[in-house]
Design a protein around this motif. Structure first.
Motif, mmCIF file in Angstrom:
data_model
loop_
_atom_site.group_PDB
_atom_site.id
_atom_site.type_symbol
_atom_site.label_atom_id
_atom_site.label_comp_id
_atom_site.label_asym_id
_atom_site.label_seq_id
_atom_site.Cartn_x
_atom_site.Cartn_y
_atom_site.Cartn_z
ATOM 1 N N GLY A 147 -26.307 -7.772 13.835
ATOM 2 C CA GLY A 147 -26.894 -7.812 15.139
ATOM 3 C C GLY A 147 -26.884 -9.256 15.545
ATOM 4 O O GLY A 147 -27.941 -9.543 16.167
ATOM 5 N N ARG B 88 -26.544 -9.884 20.842
ATOM 6 C CA ARG B 88 -26.972 -8.815 22.034
ATOM 7 C C ARG B 88 -26.438 -8.775 23.403
ATOM 8 O O ARG B 88 -25.841 -9.844 23.644
ATOM 9 C CB ARG B 88 -28.511 -9.414 22.143
ATOM 10 C CG ARG B 88 -29.230 -9.851 20.903
ATOM 11 C CD ARG B 88 -29.542 -8.458 20.087
ATOM 12 N NE ARG B 88 -29.935 -8.713 18.653
ATOM 13 C CZ ARG B 88 -31.551 -8.905 18.560
ATOM 14 N NH1 ARG B 88 -32.298 -9.068 19.243
ATOM 15 N NH2 ARG B 88 -31.835 -9.017 17.361
ATOM 16 N N ASP C 161 -23.871 -6.686 23.925
ATOM 17 C CA ASP C 161 -22.401 -6.749 23.591
ATOM 18 C C ASP C 161 -22.034 -5.457 24.222
ATOM 19 O O ASP C 161 -22.721 -4.692 24.777
ATOM 20 C CB ASP C 161 -22.411 -6.527 22.181
ATOM 21 C CG ASP C 161 -23.169 -5.615 21.436
ATOM 22 O OD1 ASP C 161 -23.997 -4.790 22.097
ATOM 23 O OD2 ASP C 161 -22.439 -5.155 20.419
ATOM 24 N N GLU D 14 -23.874 -12.629 27.134
ATOM 25 C CA GLU D 14 -24.424 -12.198 25.838
ATOM 26 C C GLU D 14 -25.580 -13.406 25.245
ATOM 27 O O GLU D 14 -25.148 -14.456 25.742
ATOM 28 C CB GLU D 14 -23.267 -11.888 24.951
ATOM 29 C CG GLU D 14 -22.573 -10.616 25.188
ATOM 30 C CD GLU D 14 -21.340 -11.023 25.959
ATOM 31 O OE1 GLU D 14 -20.492 -10.242 26.367
ATOM 32 O OE2 GLU D 14 -21.440 -12.233 26.743
ATOM 33 N N ARG D 15 -26.472 -12.841 24.450
ATOM 34 C CA ARG D 15 -27.417 -13.670 23.793
ATOM 35 C C ARG D 15 -26.592 -13.624 22.263
ATOM 36 O O ARG D 15 -26.487 -12.723 21.700
ATOM 37 C CB ARG D 15 -28.829 -13.318 23.596
ATOM 38 C CG ARG D 15 -29.359 -13.616 25.026
ATOM 39 C CD ARG D 15 -30.725 -13.169 24.933
ATOM 40 N NE ARG D 15 -31.729 -14.060 23.816
ATOM 41 C CZ ARG D 15 -32.023 -15.149 24.115
ATOM 42 N NH1 ARG D 15 -32.175 -16.030 25.210
ATOM 43 N NH2 ARG D 15 -32.568 -15.849 22.919
ATOM 44 N N GLU E 106 -27.767 -14.463 18.383
ATOM 45 C CA GLU E 106 -29.039 -14.481 17.348
ATOM 46 C C GLU E 106 -28.551 -14.739 16.036
ATOM 47 O O GLU E 106 -27.836 -13.809 15.266
ATOM 48 C CB GLU E 106 -29.579 -13.309 17.577
ATOM 49 C CG GLU E 106 -30.242 -12.650 18.835
ATOM 50 C CD GLU E 106 -31.180 -13.699 19.428
ATOM 51 O OE1 GLU E 106 -32.029 -14.267 18.775
ATOM 52 O OE2 GLU E 106 -31.195 -13.444 20.755
ATOM 53 N N HIS F 134 -30.553 -18.994 18.970
ATOM 54 C CA HIS F 134 -30.924 -18.028 19.635
ATOM 55 C C HIS F 134 -30.967 -18.183 21.292
ATOM 56 O O HIS F 134 -31.958 -18.749 21.787
ATOM 57 C CB HIS F 134 -32.267 -17.549 19.170
ATOM 58 C CG HIS F 134 -32.708 -17.386 17.676
ATOM 59 N ND1 HIS F 134 -32.502 -16.073 17.043
ATOM 60 C CD2 HIS F 134 -32.998 -17.935 16.781
ATOM 61 C CE1 HIS F 134 -32.639 -16.263 15.763
ATOM 62 N NE2 HIS F 134 -33.045 -17.375 15.547
#
Length: 245
Positions: free
Chosen positions: A12, A15, A17, A61-62, A64, A97
């Motif tokens: 994960g 994010r 994605d 996207e982020r 993490e 993050h």
């Protein structure tokens, strides 16, 4: 250990994605926001990057990252082949993050159109032991955007390199340096040629250039003097005989 596509999904770490952006052992970040040198933002739309122009690109996207996963970012090969390079790529530390951004420079002689949601960075992920020194960085997207705008306006300007100005400066230095060298070596050559001309003038009379020994030159000179004295009635042999009588 490098993570595979299924392991990246399971962890994960990406994010927002897209399935099509996963590779066997990587994920390609897509463009959401472009910032030009004046700080103007282009969100969800394309932008034409002119030759030598630099822009900032922020991902949709982020990322993490937990404490036991590090990411490594490189620019997409397709962009490199078109003459675009990224400045700040490399390690994304554990504990990050937020989105990722990079400055992209067009080193080619042609403009390049960055499409909306075009892939620009490729990420690979590595799982490792939890480090002793841990750091958590939670990025606010608005603050992150403003920080990138500030850098775009104040630090880089519209072009990363002033190619024309740089070319003028380099050519000026080269020409100036060559002028000094030409003057110096011209003076040296003139001095050498002067000494050489004097040497040749003297050696014409002293050195046996014709292959005749030194003594031959002196014998010939003695004969010429004797002939001149005889012609003028001042032969030393005759004068001595008369004196004896």
């Amino acid at each position: 250990m490098m993570l595979t596509d299924s392991e990246i999904r399971k962890a994960g770490v990406v994010r927002l994605d897209h399935d099509s952006h996963y590779g066997s052992t990587s994920y390609d970040l897509s463009i959401q926001t472009i910032i030009d040198s004046e700080g103007k933002t282009f969100r969800g739309e394309g932008y034409t990057v002119k030759p030598q122009e630099i822009v900032w690109v922020i991902s949709r996207e982020r990322i993490e990252l937990p404490s036991d996963i590090t990411a490594h970012a490189v620019i997409k090969t397709g962009l490199c082949n078109s003459g675009l390079l990224a400045l700040n790529i490399g390690i994304v530390d554990p504990g990050w993050h937020g989105p990722l951004a990079t400055a992209i420079i067009n080193f080619s002689s042609a403009s390049y159109y960055l499409k909306p949601r075009e892939s620009f960075l490729r990420l690979t992920f590595y799982k490792h032991n939890i480090p002793d020194k841990k750091r958590e960085v939670h990025v606010d997207e608005d603050d992150y955007l403003e920080a990138r705008k500030k850098v775009a306006i104040e630090t880089f300007g519209s072009t990363f390199l002033d190619i024309k100005g740089l070319a003028r400066e380099v050519s000026g230095n080269l020409i100036g340096g060559w002028k000094e060298k030409i003057v110096f070596w011209g003076a040296v050559i003139a001095i050498v040629l002067g000494f050489l001309s004097v040497f040749l003038a003297v050696s014409t009379y002293l050195l046996p250039w014709s292959g005749v020994p030194y003594q031959s030159h002196f014998d010939d000179l003695d004969k010429r003097v004797t002939a001149l004295e005889a012609a003028s009635g001042k032969n030393p042999t005759t004068a001595a005989t008369k004196g004896a009588e």
